[in-house]
Scaffold this active site. Structure first.
Site, PDB file in Angstrom:
ATOM      1  N   ASP A  11      11.006   2.539  -2.947  1.00 56.21           N
ATOM      2  CA  ASP A  11      11.459   1.088  -2.725  1.00 56.21           C
ATOM      3  C   ASP A  11      12.094   0.394  -4.071  1.00 56.21           C
ATOM      4  O   ASP A  11      11.336   0.557  -5.050  1.00 56.21           O
ATOM      5  CB  ASP A  11      10.330   0.312  -2.290  1.00 56.21           C
ATOM      6  CG  ASP A  11      10.681  -1.069  -1.981  1.00 56.21           C
ATOM      7  OD1 ASP A  11      11.974  -1.583  -2.083  1.00 56.21           O
ATOM      8  OD2 ASP A  11      10.026  -2.027  -1.432  1.00 56.21           O
ATOM      9  N   ASP A 106      17.533  -0.285   0.533  1.00 58.76           N
ATOM     10  CA  ASP A 106      16.890  -0.294  -0.847  1.00 58.76           C
ATOM     11  C   ASP A 106      15.577   0.460  -0.630  1.00 58.76           C
ATOM     12  O   ASP A 106      14.425   0.476  -1.358  1.00 58.76           O
ATOM     13  CB  ASP A 106      16.268  -1.637  -1.520  1.00 58.76           C
ATOM     14  CG  ASP A 106      15.655  -2.673  -0.683  1.00 58.76           C
ATOM     15  OD1 ASP A 106      15.532  -2.201   0.647  1.00 58.76           O
ATOM     16  OD2 ASP A 106      14.948  -3.552  -0.983  1.00 58.76           O
ATOM     17  N   GLU A 107      15.451   1.113   0.565  1.00 60.00           N
ATOM     18  CA  GLU A 107      14.111   2.002   1.004  1.00 60.00           C
ATOM     19  C   GLU A 107      14.451   3.244   1.382  1.00 60.00           C
ATOM     20  O   GLU A 107      15.419   3.543   2.287  1.00 60.00           O
ATOM     21  CB  GLU A 107      13.164   1.134   1.921  1.00 60.00           C
ATOM     22  CG  GLU A 107      12.736  -0.289   1.520  1.00 60.00           C
ATOM     23  CD  GLU A 107      12.024  -1.046   2.439  1.00 60.00           C
ATOM     24  OE1 GLU A 107      11.054  -1.685   2.085  1.00 60.00           O
ATOM     25  OE2 GLU A 107      12.239  -0.878   3.737  1.00 60.00           O
TER      26      GLU A 107
END
Length: 422
Positions: A11, A106-107
C-alpha cells in the site's frame, strides 16, 4: 517455516501527495494538500502525512485545510504523473515478487510461494521491496506492507503500522493481533454497518472476532457475515464476483468555467470519455444520469432510460435532452457529471428493431454510428485524444483534464488525456 503466511499486501502511503513531493523537492517534509482544481471552494483529494498530523484528510475543504494547517501548500493534481509513478511502483515490486493483482492506484497484492512463507524471509522481502521502490521510483514515495494468512488480513496488516510500515500477522497471532483496530478500520464496515453491529451488541473488533457465524450472518443479512467470520480466522475465501453497474465521470468546475455555456462543453467531454470506456469494456448502456451541482444551491440528478446503446451520438442526444430541462438554466454551476447505467454485455445485447425517440431511426444508422465510433476510438488511441473529437467538446480542450481516484486507474487510452489537454 510457517505455511500460514500466504498473502503480501503493498500500500503506497499518501500516494498523490508523495508524488507531488517527489516532483517538487521544496515540498518535502512540508504539509501538502492536493486539490482537483485551484479554487478555495474545492477540497483535498489527498494530503501528506505532515498535513494529516493537523487533521487534514481526503475530503477536507481547501478553506478548512488552511485553517487546520496554517502554511499548508495546496497543489493542483497531476493525474498523469500519478499513473506514471503507479506503473513504476508496480515494476519495482515485480522485480521482487510477482504482483498477483493491482487493486487500485496505490494498492496491490501478491501470493507468497510456499517456500517464501517463513516470517523472517517475508520480513526481508518487505525490506527489499521498500528499498527497490526507494531506489527505482523515489525515496519520497513510501510503501506500507502487510503479510497474513489471507489477502483480507494482509490488507489490514498493511494499514496497522503506517506510514512506511511492515507488519506480519501469523496464524497464531489471531485474533489478538486485530484487537487494536476500530470497527471502522475493517474493510466492509462502513457507518451503516457499524450501526448495525452496535445494535447487535458488538462495539469492538474483539467482540466482533468473538461473535458466532450466526450472529454475523444476521448482522450482514446473509453469507457475507459467514465470509467475514472465516476471513478473520485466516481462512482463504474465493473472490466474490463483481458486476460493473455504471460508468461515469464528474468534474469540479474552476471559477472561470461555471457559467452554463462554459460548463456544457465540459459535460460533453465527460460523456465522450464515458462512452469510450463503455466500448472498451464491451458494454452497452440503458440509462444516462447527469449530475449538476449549482453554485450555492441544491444538486440535480435526473435520469433518462432508453434502448441499450454505446453510440456517442445517441447518448449525446439524451444528454442534451436532460441539459435542456435543467432548472434555473442561467444559474452558475459548481460541478458537472454523467453516469451511464443499466449496463449490459454487448454479446448479450439484442439490437433495437424499431428505433426509439433518441436511438437510431434505423439499423443502417446504428451501423454508421458504430463505424464512426470505432474509427474515432482507434485514432484517439493511436494519436492522442486531441487528434479528433466531437464538435461539442471543442471549447473544453483545455478543461476537465484526466482525473483518477484511488480505486480507478485510467485505461491506456484515457491516460493520454492529460498530455493532450495540457
Amino acid at each position: 517455516m510457517d505455511p500460514s503466511l500466504s498473502a503480501l499486501f503493498i500500500d503506497c502511503d499518501s500516494f498523490f501527495a508523495s508524488v507531488e513531493q517527489h516532483l517538487d523537492p521544496s515540498l518535502r517534509g512540508k504539509a501538502v494538500g492536493v486539490a482537483p482544481v485551484m479554487a478555495e471552494t474545492s477540497c483535498c483529494i489527498a494530503a501528506s502525512y505532515e498535513a494529516k498530523a493537523y487533521g487534514v484528510k481526503t475530503g477536507t475543504g481547501i478553506r478548512e485545510a488552511r485553517i487546520l494547517c496554517p502554511g499548508i501548500h495546496i497543489v493542483e493534481a497531476k493525474p498523469a504523473e500519478y499513473v506514471k509513478a503507479h506503473h513504476r511502483v508496480i515494476a519495482a515490486v515485480e522485480d521482487c515478487i510477482h504482483v498477483e493483482a493491482v487493486l487500485s492506484i496505490d494498492e496491490m497484492w501478491a501470493w507468497l510461494p510456499l517456500n517464501w512463507r517463513n516470517p523472517e524471509f517475508v520480513r526481508n522481502l518487505g525490506q527489499q521491496i521498500k528499498s527497490k521502490v526507494a531506489n527505482d521510483v523515489s525515496p519520497v514515495i513510501k510503501v506500507s506492507i502487510g503479510a497474513a494468512p489471507n489477502r483480507y488480513l494482509a490488507k489490514l496488516a498493511s494499514k496497522m503500522r503506517k506510514p512506511d510500515g511492515l507488519f506480519i500477522i501469523e496464524q497464531n497471532d489471531l485474533p489478538v493481533a486485530l484487537h487494536e483496530l476500530q470497527l471502522s478500520d475493517l474493510t466492509g464496515v462502513g457507518r451503516s454497518m457499524e450501526t448495525r453491529l452496535h445494535a447487535a451488541g458488538i462495539h469492538s473488533v474483539e467482540s466482533l472476532c468473538g461473535a458466532s457465524k450466526e450472529v454475523l450472518r444476521g448482522v450482514w443479512g446473509g453469507v457475507l457475515g459467514d465470509r467475514l467470520w472465516y476471513l478473520l480466522r485466516g481462512m482463504i475465501m474465493p473472490d466474490l464476483e463483481t458486476v460493473r453497474k455504471s460508468i461515469g465521470h464528474s468534474h469540479v468546475l474552476p471559477p472561470e468555467s461555471r457559467k452554463p455555456d462554459q460548463a456544457w462543453p465540459i459535460l460533453c467531454k465527460l460523456l465522450h470519455k464515458a462512452c469510450e470506456r463503455l466500448r472498451n469494456h464491451g458494454l452497452v448502456a440503458g440509462s444516462l444520469t447527469i449530475q449538476l451541482g449549482f453554485f450555492g444551491g441544491p444538486r440535480w440528478s435526473p435520469e433518462i432510460s432508453f434502448f441499450e446503446t454505446d453510440s456517442t451520438l445517441v447518448l449525446m442526444r439524451a444528454l442534451h435532452r436532460l441539459w435542456r430541462d435543467r432548472p434555473e438554466p442561467h444559474a452558475r454551476l459548481l460541478q458537472v457529471g454523467c453516469v451511464l447505467g443499466k449496463l449490459l454485455d454487448r454479446s448479450n445485447h439484442t439490437p433495437d428493431l424499431f428505433g426509439g425517440t433518441i436511438n437510431e431511426s434505423c439499423p443502417e444508422d446504428a451501423a454508421k454510428h458504430a463505424r464512426l465510433d470505432q474509427a474515432i476510438d482507434r485514432l484517439r488511441a493511436k494519436y492522442g485524444r486531441q487528434c479528433v473529437y466531437m464538435g461539442s467538446v471543442h471549447h473544453s480542450r483545455d478543461k476537465a483534464p484526466m482525473r483518477i481516484s484511488f480505486t480507478h486507474i485510467p485505461e491506456l487510452g484515457i491516460e493520454n488525456d492529460r498530455r493532450d489537454d495540457g
